[in-house]
Design an enzyme around this catalytic site. Structure first.
Site, PDB file in Angstrom:
ATOM      1  CB  SER A 134      -0.848   0.011   1.271  1.00 31.51           C
ATOM      2  OG  SER A 134      -1.573   1.216   1.364  1.00 31.51           O
ATOM      3  CE1 TYR A 147      -3.838  -2.119   5.270  1.00 28.37           C
ATOM      4  CE2 TYR A 147      -3.718   0.179   4.589  1.00 28.37           C
ATOM      5  CZ  TYR A 147      -3.818  -1.161   4.272  1.00 28.37           C
ATOM      6  OH  TYR A 147      -3.891  -1.549   2.950  1.00 28.37           O
TER       7      TYR A 147
END
Ligand code: NJP
Length: 241
Positions: A134, A147
Site C-alpha cells: 500500500s 495498518y
C-alpha cells in the site's frame, strides 16, 4: 500454459487481477475464505478459455496456506494480495486484537505464501512474486498506526526477499496502491456504513481494474526486467490516509 496464483481473489483487486491474468492467458489458482464468492470469480475467469482452480485459503493459517499450495510443482506468477485493514484508531486507543490480525494477515500471511510457493516459482525457471502492499507502506497518517505499520513491515519483507533471492530465477515485485474502490473500507469499518462511505472525501479512487492492469503489465515484462515497486495513486490523493 503458465500458471498464476492469486490470494484474496474473492473480491476487489484480487478478483480483478484474476480476470486480467486470465485474459493474458494464465491458468489460475485462486484462494480466499469466502468460497461462494470465489466460485463465482473462477466461473467468470474461465470465460477467457483458461483453466481455473478455486481453493479455500486463510493466509493467517499455516496449514491452510500449505494445503492451498499442495500439488502445484511449477508456478510462474504469485500475486500475494490477501490482506486488509481493521479500525482507524489513534495509537493511544489501539485495539490489540485488530493489530494482531492485521500483522498476521498482511505480513506473516505474505511470508507464509512466499514460503509455500517458492519451490514452485523456482521450478518454473522464471518465477514472479508480486506483493500488494500500500501507499500506507511508505507513509503514515493519524489513525493509521496499525495498518501503516503492517504495510511498512510487508514492504520490508518484500525488500528482504529481493536481496535474498538475488541470482535466483524469481523476480520480486511490490505493488503499492493508494485508494482503490473495493470492499476494503466496508471490511475495515465492519458495518459502519457512514464511516465507510466517507472514506474517499474528494478523491476519485482507482478501480480494482486499474490496479489489476498494472499488476498484469508488471508480471509480464521480459525476464531481464524487474518492476521493483509500482506506486499507483488516484491523481487527487496527496498522501496516504
Ligand atoms: O479489498 P477487498 P482490496 N485469508 O476487501 C481476502 C490492499 N490495499 O481488494 O477471505 C485469505 O475487496 C478477501 O477474501 P475473503 C489491501 O490491504 C487496498 O482493496 O473471502 N484471504 C478478499 O478477497 C489488501 O492487501 C487499498 O474475505 C483473505 C481480499 O483479501 C489488497 O489491497 C489500498 C484473508 C480483500 O479484498 C486487496 O484489498 C491499498 C485471509 N485471512 C492497499 N483476509 C484500497 N482498497 O484502498 C482477507 O493501498 N482476504
Amino acid at each position: 500454459m503458465a500458471t498464476a496464483v492469486v490470494t484474496g481473489a474473492s473480491s476487489g483487486i484480487g478478483e480483478a487481477t484474476a480476470y486480467a491474468l486470465a485474459e493474458a492467458g494464465f491458468d489460475l489458482l485462486l484462494g480466499a475464505r469466502r468460497q461462494d464468492r470465489l466460485a463465482e470469480v473462477a466461473e467468470k475467469a474461465r470465460a477467457a478459455g483458461v483453466s481455473v482452480e478455486a481453493r479455500p485459503l486463510d493466509v493467517t493459517s499455516t496449514a491452510s496456506v500449505q494445503e492451498f499450495a499442495a500439488g502445484h510443482d511449477a508456478v510462474e506468477v504469485v500475486i500475494a494480495n490477501a490482506g486488509g485493514a481493521l479500525g482507524l484508531d489513534p495509537v493511544e486507543g489501539f485495539d490489540e486484537e485488530q493489530w494482531r490480525w492485521m500483522y498476521d494477515a498482511n505480513v506473516t500471511g505474505v511470508a507464509r505464501t512466499v514460503r509455500a510457493f517458492l519451490p514452485a516459482l523456482r521450478a518454473s525457471g522464471d518465477g514472479r512474486i508480486a506483493v500488494v502492499t500500500s501507499v500506507a507502506g511508505h507513509q503514515t497518517y493519524p489513525g493509521g498506526g496499525g495498518y501503516t505499520a503492517v504495510k511498512h513491515a510487508a514492504a520490508a519483507v518484500v525488500d528482504t526477499l529481493r536481496v535474498e533471492l538475488l541470482g535466483e530465477p524469481v523476480r520480486v515485485l511490490e505493488v503499492a496502491p493508494g485508494m482503490v474502490e473495493t470492499e476494503f473500507s466496508k471490511v475495515r469499518f465492519s458495518g459502519d456504513e457512514e464511516r465507510a462511505a466517507g472514506v474517499y472525501q474528494g478523491v476519485t479512487p482507482l478501480t480494482a481494474g486499474d490496479v489489476a492492469e498494472a499488476i498484469t503489465w508488471a508480471v509480464t515484462r521480459p525476464a531481464h526486467v524487474v518492476v521493483a515497486r509500482l506506486d499507483l495513486m488516484p491523481r487527487d490523493q496527496a498522501s496516504a490516509r
